[in-house]
Write a protein that holds these residues in place. Structure first.
Motif, short mmCIF file in Angstrom:
data_model
loop_
_atom_site.label_atom_id
_atom_site.label_comp_id
_atom_site.label_asym_id
_atom_site.label_seq_id
_atom_site.Cartn_x
_atom_site.Cartn_y
_atom_site.Cartn_z
N GLU A 1 -4.12 6.84 -2.22
CA GLU A 1 -3.75 5.54 -1.66
C GLU A 1 -3.74 4.53 -2.80
OE1 GLU A 1 -6.47 3.02 1.00
OE2 GLU A 1 -5.43 4.40 2.35
N VAL A 2 -2.59 3.92 -3.07
CA VAL A 2 -2.44 2.99 -4.17
C VAL A 2 -2.25 1.58 -3.61
CG1 VAL A 2 -1.12 2.39 -6.24
CG2 VAL A 2 -1.32 4.79 -5.54
N SER A 3 -3.18 0.68 -3.90
CA SER A 3 -3.04 -0.73 -3.52
C SER A 3 -2.35 -1.47 -4.65
CB SER A 3 -4.42 -1.36 -3.26
OG SER A 3 -5.06 -0.70 -2.21
N CYS A 4 -1.32 -2.25 -4.33
CA CYS A 4 -0.50 -2.92 -5.34
C CYS A 4 -0.58 -4.43 -5.20
CB CYS A 4 0.95 -2.50 -5.21
SG CYS A 4 1.21 -0.74 -5.32
N LEU B 1 0.86 -1.18 0.00
CA LEU B 1 0.00 0.00 0.00
C LEU B 1 0.90 1.23 0.00
CD1 LEU B 1 -2.95 1.09 0.38
CD2 LEU B 1 -2.35 1.29 2.78
N LEU B 2 0.63 2.16 -0.92
CA LEU B 2 1.39 3.40 -0.99
C LEU B 2 0.48 4.56 -0.64
CD1 LEU B 2 2.95 3.02 -4.56
CD2 LEU B 2 3.88 2.15 -2.44
N VAL B 3 0.96 5.48 0.16
CA VAL B 3 0.27 6.75 0.40
C VAL B 3 1.13 7.81 -0.25
CG1 VAL B 3 -0.53 8.39 2.13
CG2 VAL B 3 -0.74 5.94 2.55
N THR B 4 0.54 8.60 -1.15
CA THR B 4 1.29 9.60 -1.91
C THR B 4 0.49 10.90 -1.98
OG1 THR B 4 0.33 9.02 -4.05
CG2 THR B 4 2.26 7.78 -3.36
N ALA B 5 1.06 11.87 -2.69
CA ALA B 5 0.36 13.13 -2.93
C ALA B 5 -0.88 12.85 -3.78
CB ALA B 5 1.29 14.11 -3.65
#
Length: 105
Positions: A101-104, A58-62
């Protein structure tokens, strides 16, 4: 107000998915050093077709990150994965940070 940059301690590389070509998936030019907060943990999410799939990062980004589903992402560990689902968190008028929020895979 965006998520504070000092919270985004990791750097990832994003290759935006541009569709399928005669030779397979086509990706845009890589965008290196994208600030993110990475959590490599297993959870269940829904993909773009609505099916339940397992996400391992899981990524949290701008909030303005250009990362459509199927984009290729290189994590800080060097592992290459694909974006399954992108959730944009906004709260217009409220004093809370906006993020994506990017789920990979």
């Amino acid at each position: 107000m965006n998520v504070p940059g000092w919270l985004l301690r990791h750097r990832v590389t994003v290759e935006p998915y541009e569709g399928d070509s005669a030779y397979g998936p086509a990706y845009g030019p890589p965008v290196p050093n994208v600030p993110a907060l990475v959590s490599e943990s297993v959870r269940t999410v829904r993909n773009k077709e609505g099916r339940e799939v397992t996400s391992t990062a899981l990524l949290v980004t701008a909030p303005d990150l250009h990362c459509p589903p199927e984009s290729r992402i290189t994590l800080p560990s060097g592992r290459v994965t694909k974006a399954l689902h992108i959730a944009r968190h906004t709260a217009p008028g409220l004093p809370v940070p906006q993020s994506a929020e990017v789920s990979c895979e």
